[in-house]
Design a protein around this motif. Structure first.
Motif, short mmCIF file in Angstrom:
data_model
loop_
_atom_site.label_atom_id
_atom_site.label_comp_id
_atom_site.label_asym_id
_atom_site.label_seq_id
_atom_site.Cartn_x
_atom_site.Cartn_y
_atom_site.Cartn_z
N SER A 57 5.95 60.05 10.24
CA SER A 57 5.81 59.53 11.61
C SER A 57 6.45 60.48 12.62
O SER A 57 7.24 60.07 13.46
CB SER A 57 6.46 58.16 11.73
OG SER A 57 7.85 58.21 11.53
N ALA A 62 7.61 53.40 16.84
CA ALA A 62 8.42 52.35 16.22
C ALA A 62 7.56 51.21 15.70
O ALA A 62 7.79 50.70 14.59
CB ALA A 62 9.45 51.83 17.23
N GLN A 63 6.58 50.78 16.48
CA GLN A 63 5.70 49.70 16.03
C GLN A 63 4.87 50.13 14.82
O GLN A 63 4.68 49.36 13.88
CB GLN A 63 4.78 49.26 17.17
CG GLN A 63 5.48 48.52 18.29
CD GLN A 63 5.95 47.14 17.89
OE1 GLN A 63 5.52 46.58 16.87
NE2 GLN A 63 6.85 46.55 18.68
N HIS A 64 4.40 51.37 14.84
CA HIS A 64 3.63 51.89 13.70
C HIS A 64 4.48 51.87 12.44
O HIS A 64 4.01 51.43 11.37
CB HIS A 64 3.17 53.30 14.00
CG HIS A 64 2.80 54.09 12.77
ND1 HIS A 64 1.65 53.87 12.05
CD2 HIS A 64 3.48 55.07 12.11
CE1 HIS A 64 1.61 54.68 11.02
NE2 HIS A 64 2.70 55.42 11.03
N HIS A 119 7.12 50.05 11.74
CA HIS A 119 7.39 48.66 11.32
C HIS A 119 6.17 48.04 10.65
O HIS A 119 6.27 47.47 9.55
CB HIS A 119 7.81 47.84 12.54
CG HIS A 119 8.07 46.40 12.23
ND1 HIS A 119 7.10 45.42 12.38
CD2 HIS A 119 9.18 45.77 11.75
CE1 HIS A 119 7.61 44.25 12.02
NE2 HIS A 119 8.87 44.44 11.63
N GLN A 120 5.02 48.15 11.28
CA GLN A 120 3.81 47.54 10.71
C GLN A 120 3.44 48.19 9.38
O GLN A 120 3.02 47.50 8.44
CB GLN A 120 2.67 47.66 11.72
CG GLN A 120 2.88 46.82 12.96
CD GLN A 120 1.90 47.15 14.07
OE1 GLN A 120 0.95 47.91 13.88
NE2 GLN A 120 2.14 46.60 15.26
N SER A 121 3.59 49.50 9.30
CA SER A 121 3.26 50.20 8.07
C SER A 121 4.17 49.76 6.93
O SER A 121 3.72 49.49 5.81
CB SER A 121 3.36 51.71 8.29
OG SER A 121 3.00 52.42 7.13
N ARG A 134 5.78 46.94 6.74
CA ARG A 134 5.52 45.54 6.43
C ARG A 134 4.30 45.36 5.53
O ARG A 134 4.19 44.36 4.81
CB ARG A 134 5.35 44.74 7.73
CG ARG A 134 6.70 44.48 8.43
CD ARG A 134 7.60 43.71 7.48
NE ARG A 134 8.98 43.55 7.98
CZ ARG A 134 10.03 43.81 7.26
NH1 ARG A 134 9.91 44.32 6.05
NH2 ARG A 134 11.24 43.59 7.72
N GLY A 172 13.78 53.03 15.92
CA GLY A 172 12.99 52.01 15.25
C GLY A 172 13.69 50.69 15.01
O GLY A 172 13.05 49.68 14.71
N VAL A 221 12.81 46.95 16.83
CA VAL A 221 11.65 46.18 16.37
C VAL A 221 12.05 45.28 15.21
O VAL A 221 11.66 44.11 15.14
CB VAL A 221 10.50 47.12 15.96
CG1 VAL A 221 9.28 46.32 15.52
CG2 VAL A 221 10.13 48.07 17.10
N GLU A 232 12.41 41.09 15.02
CA GLU A 232 11.83 40.34 13.91
C GLU A 232 12.88 39.45 13.25
O GLU A 232 12.61 38.27 12.94
CB GLU A 232 11.25 41.32 12.89
CG GLU A 232 10.68 40.66 11.64
CD GLU A 232 10.31 41.68 10.57
OE1 GLU A 232 9.21 41.58 10.02
OE2 GLU A 232 11.14 42.58 10.31
#
Length: 420
Positions: free
Chosen positions: A41, A65-67, A69-71, A73, A95, A98, A102
């Motif tokens: 990343s 940061a969202q990428h 986290h989602q990756s 998860r 990161g 985020v 959650e």
């Protein structure tokens, strides 16, 4: 292609690091060992599954940061227990919020952040010099819209020389090493034979000379590389670039990197001890080509010439040994005088073009800049300066040099367009 397949191809020379720049990789979380995920990343994130939740080494940049986290998860839904900052560069430390949001939403315990004790002072300095850092990073990465952050997630816990964390029965051994930064940490997970080296190894010639940033520490860096090489790691996860798999490859990559830094350090210090000026040292000390030819030591980000200058700065201060530079005239005053002797700024600009045509881009750069300093409002001077530095960009390999030369060329190209 998986990240480990790409890593193998890079090592074997089937793909070059110029084609797959270590700062260009953005991808999904991939399990690279049992319970270990790696997220490319820009600044990589390494994740470890434990009985108490996830441990991250580095957390990524704000834009990604969202990428991240989602990756992650999609790989594991456990709470984040601990995040370790390998160092305080902004691409590594944004990161956590985020994951904190959650945790608050789901009623989980908040994650803790661990870093070296020098890291908070780095964040303080970033706030103090936010404007400067904004400008130099716009120039370095050719990102005119980049905005430097003013707010940071400081660590909850800091340490000095070394710290061992145990999370969910897994041991994480943190070790301080001054290298690219004064707050660097590498993390060794002995149970999994995995080493997270931060930016102490990045699939490029070490970033030990960056001309627009603060001091680096090549000698201590090399010692840290040699210490890491003796750990017996079988998987190394760097801050940039791809993983290195296999004890022999890891040992070779780390010891070659150490040898490169040691050579530049020792050769520079030897000339300093003989009383040489910085100019003489810069144009004499060279890195061994056999090391620069290694696929993981190509000068695609920083370069050895800049490392030499940083070693001088570390030991010798800011004066370069030229007495005219100790208390110089304003650069524009000198430029006006020299251009008058040469027949005017346009004559200097014309000569700069001639030198560039003959392949002497270094000297051409001097004359183009002198012409511009003498008359920055002249369209012909700006056109010549833009041409010379555009040609310099094409001849350079490192991000550092390309960034400065591109910025300069655009500055004069834009001015020439208005003045024409």
């Amino acid at each position: 292609m998986s990240i480990l397949e790409l890593a193998d191809q890079l090592w074997r020379g089937e793909v070059t690091v110029e084609e797959t720049h270590p700062f260009s990789l953005i991808g999904e979380a991939e399990e690279v060992a049992d319970g270990v995920a790696f997220v490319p990343s820009f600044a990589n994130v390494s994740a470890f599954r434990t009985d108490e939740g996830l441990v991250l080494v580095d957390t990524g940049s704000a834009p990604l940061a969202q990428h991240v986290h989602q990756s992650l998860r999609r790989w594991d839904t456990s709470p984040l227990h601990t995040a370790v900052y390998s160092h305080g560069h902004i691409d590594h430390v944004f990161g956590v919020p985020v994951f904190e949001a959650e945790a608050q939403d789901k009623g989980w315990a908040a994650p803790q952040v661990v870093a070296h004790e020098a890291l908070p002072a780095r964040f303080d300095r970033y706030v103090l010099t936010a404007g400067y850092n904004e400008v130099v990073n716009q120039r370095q990465f050719q990102l005119p819209d980049l905005r430097w952050p003013r707010d940071y997630r400081y660590p909850d816990r800091t340490y000095a020389g070394a710290l061992t964390l145990t999370v969910g029965g897994t041991e994480f051994a943190l070790q301080h090493c001054r290298g690219e930064t004064d707050d660097h940490t590498y993390t060794w997970i002995p149970e999994r034979k995995t080493l997270c080296c931060g930016d102490l190894f990045i699939w490029a010639s070490p970033n030990a000379g960056n001309p627009q940033k603060v001091q680096r520490y090549p000698r201590e860096w090399a010692a840290g590389l040699r210490a890491m090489s003796g750990l017996g790691a079988e998987l190394m996860l760097p801050g940039h670039g791809v993983p290195v798999v296999g004890a022999d490859r890891i040992r070779q990559a780390l010891t070659d990197s150490a040898e490169l830094l040691e050579h530049l350090h020792d050769a520079t210090v030897a000339m300093m001890n003989e009383g040489a000026r910085l100019d003489d040292i810069v144009h004499t000390v060279r890195a061994p080509q056999r090391l620069l030819d290694k696929p993981y030591l190509r000068p695609v980000y920083d370069e050895p010439e800049f490392v030499v200058r940083n070693i001088w700065r570390l030991y010798g201060g800011w004066w370069d040994g030229d007495p005219s530079h100790l208390k110089p005239a304003p650069a524009s005053t000198l430029a006006v005088e020299l251009s008058a002797l040469a027949g005017g700024p346009q004559r200097l600009a014309a000569r700069a073009r001639e030198l560039a045509d003959n392949g002497d881009l270094r000297l051409a750069g001097h004359l183009a800049e002198l012409a511009w300093q003498a008359d920055p409002g002249d369209a012909e001077v700006n056109a010549a300066r833009a041409e010379v530095f555009t040609r310099r960009v094409a001849e350079e390999a490192s991000t550092m040099a390309k960034g400065v030369f591109s910025w300069t060329a655009k500055q004069s190209a834009d001015a020439a367009a208005v003045q024409a």
